[in-house]
Motif scaffolding. Structure first.
Motif, short mmCIF file in Angstrom:
data_model
loop_
_atom_site.label_atom_id
_atom_site.label_comp_id
_atom_site.label_asym_id
_atom_site.label_seq_id
_atom_site.Cartn_x
_atom_site.Cartn_y
_atom_site.Cartn_z
N ALA A 6 0.80 -1.04 0.07
CA ALA A 6 0.15 0.06 0.11
C ALA A 6 0.85 1.23 0.05
N GLU A 7 1.83 1.29 0.82
CA GLU A 7 2.77 2.40 0.93
C GLU A 7 3.68 2.52 -0.40
N ALA A 8 4.15 1.41 -1.14
CA ALA A 8 5.23 1.60 -2.03
C ALA A 8 5.00 1.63 -3.44
N GLN A 9 3.43 1.02 -3.76
CA GLN A 9 3.26 0.70 -5.00
C GLN A 9 2.61 1.86 -5.78
N HIS A 10 2.24 3.11 -5.13
CA HIS A 10 1.57 4.14 -6.03
C HIS A 10 2.73 4.96 -6.65
N ALA A 11 2.45 5.21 -7.92
CA ALA A 11 3.04 5.89 -9.00
C ALA A 11 2.48 7.23 -9.02
N VAL A 12 3.28 8.60 -8.48
CA VAL A 12 2.82 9.69 -8.72
C VAL A 12 2.88 10.24 -10.07
N TRP A 60 18.72 -2.35 -5.17
CA TRP A 60 18.30 -3.24 -5.75
C TRP A 60 17.12 -2.79 -6.40
N THR A 61 16.44 -1.89 -5.62
CA THR A 61 15.07 -1.41 -6.06
C THR A 61 15.23 -0.33 -7.28
N GLN A 62 16.10 0.49 -7.10
CA GLN A 62 16.42 1.13 -8.44
C GLN A 62 16.52 0.21 -9.69
N GLN A 63 17.47 -0.75 -9.41
CA GLN A 63 17.70 -1.56 -10.62
C GLN A 63 16.48 -2.14 -11.03
N ASP A 70 16.31 -9.78 -9.91
CA ASP A 70 15.83 -11.12 -10.82
C ASP A 70 16.33 -12.44 -10.30
N ARG A 71 17.46 -12.20 -9.77
CA ARG A 71 18.39 -13.74 -8.94
C ARG A 71 17.52 -14.14 -7.51
N ASN A 72 16.73 -13.24 -6.92
CA ASN A 72 16.29 -13.55 -5.75
C ASN A 72 14.97 -12.94 -5.39
N PRO A 73 14.17 -13.59 -6.44
CA PRO A 73 12.49 -13.04 -6.52
C PRO A 73 11.98 -13.49 -5.07
N ASP A 74 12.37 -14.17 -4.26
CA ASP A 74 11.51 -14.60 -3.15
C ASP A 74 12.05 -14.03 -1.79
N TYR A 75 13.19 -13.34 -2.13
CA TYR A 75 13.93 -12.70 -0.99
C TYR A 75 12.93 -11.74 -0.28
N PRO A 76 12.75 -11.63 0.92
CA PRO A 76 11.73 -10.74 1.79
C PRO A 76 11.94 -9.39 1.24
N TYR A 77 13.03 -8.82 1.48
CA TYR A 77 13.13 -7.42 0.79
C TYR A 77 12.69 -7.08 -0.39
N VAL A 78 12.94 -8.06 -1.55
CA VAL A 78 12.29 -7.99 -2.82
C VAL A 78 10.76 -8.03 -3.10
N VAL A 79 10.28 -8.83 -2.16
CA VAL A 79 8.71 -9.22 -2.10
C VAL A 79 8.12 -8.21 -1.47
N MET A 80 8.80 -7.48 -0.33
CA MET A 80 8.01 -6.40 0.09
C MET A 80 8.08 -5.03 -0.44
N TRP A 81 9.29 -4.57 -1.01
CA TRP A 81 9.53 -3.24 -1.43
C TRP A 81 9.73 -3.34 -2.96
N ASP A 82 10.42 -4.16 -3.49
CA ASP A 82 10.64 -4.03 -5.01
C ASP A 82 9.75 -4.47 -5.93
N LYS A 83 9.01 -5.44 -5.49
CA LYS A 83 7.78 -6.18 -6.75
C LYS A 83 6.81 -5.28 -6.80
N PRO A 84 6.42 -4.61 -5.49
CA PRO A 84 5.18 -3.50 -5.55
C PRO A 84 5.61 -2.42 -6.72
N LYS A 85 6.99 -2.04 -6.43
CA LYS A 85 7.32 -0.79 -7.27
C LYS A 85 7.37 -1.08 -8.77
N VAL A 86 7.90 -2.53 -9.16
CA VAL A 86 7.88 -2.81 -10.31
C VAL A 86 6.50 -2.82 -10.91
#
Length: 218
Positions: free
Chosen positions: A23-29, A55-58, A190-206
């Motif tokens: 909810a916090e990270a997925q909104h594009a302005v 990681w998120t930027q990439q 790409d290499r760690n799609p199930d890593y907790p940080y990736v799931v919580m912060w990166d996937k919503p942004k992508v």
């Protein structure tokens, strides 16, 4: 990167923490394009942005059409301190950064700036992004030419004048030398799609990037 304590990992497994982060990270302005841009050339151009975890930027920018190569790294400090352990000490003046090599005939520097401010990070957060805190997570642009500097500076002024964000933009233009990060940081998403940080912060942004910029998304 911030490592999750055991309680956070437990909440992630239950799904409670994931819903909050999405909810916090997925909104594009919604932002306008820059009024000025860098002229296209027949040869690739390079941009360097810093805005929280690289990681998120990439994860976001490698999904942009016209981006040829992305490299996670450090900028703003010296070669001798450009290592993850030293940068994490918050004593090196480095920022976790992303070097983007792109085809300006397919995506412009201005379009990359728009993605950077809209969804890749929150430009109103000072020395932090999401769960990560410290100057190494600051919002910064490292222009690779005087023209890039002028375009970035004008765009920040344009967004501030339009009150595009509820708080002032804290993004600084800086000079420095980019140093690639360790191999294990490259394309971590790409290499760690199930890593907790990736799931919580990166996937919503992508997901938010692809939803807000369908014409730019791969």
């Amino acid at each position: 990167m911030t490592r999750f304590p055991a309680i956070a990992l437990s909440l992630l497994g239950s799904g409670l923490l994931l819903g909050c982060s999405a909810a916090e990270a997925q909104h594009a302005v919604s932002l306008p394009l820059p009024k000025h841009d860098v002229s296209a050339t027949a040869t690739p151009q390079t941009a360097v942005f810093a805005g929280g975890c690289f990681w998120t930027q990439q994860a976001v920018f490698e999904n942009v059409k016209g981006v040829l190569l992305t490299t996670a790294g450090y900028d703003g400090g010296t070669a001798g301190t450009a290592t993850y352990d030293q940068v994490s000490s918050e004593t090196t003046r480095h920022a976790e950064s992303l070097r983007i090599t792109f085809d300006p005939r397919r995506v412009t520097y201005g379009q990359l700036l728009r993605v950077f401010f809209s969804i890749a990070h929150d430009p109103t957060e000072l020395n932090r992004q999401g769960p990560d805190t410290g100057a190494s997570y600051r919002s910064a642009i490292f222009p690779q030419s005087p023209v890039q500097a002028a375009v970035a500076r004008a765009y920040i002024a344009q967004l501030d004048a339009a009150h595009a964000f509820p708080k002032p933009i804290v993004t600084h233009l800086e000079t420095g030398t980019f140093y690639p990060a360790e191999a294990y940081h490259q394309h971590f998403y790409d290499r760690n799609p199930d890593y907790p940080y990736v799931v919580m912060w990166d996937k919503p942004k992508v997901a938010a990037f692809k939803a807000a910029f369908p014409a730019l998304a791969r």
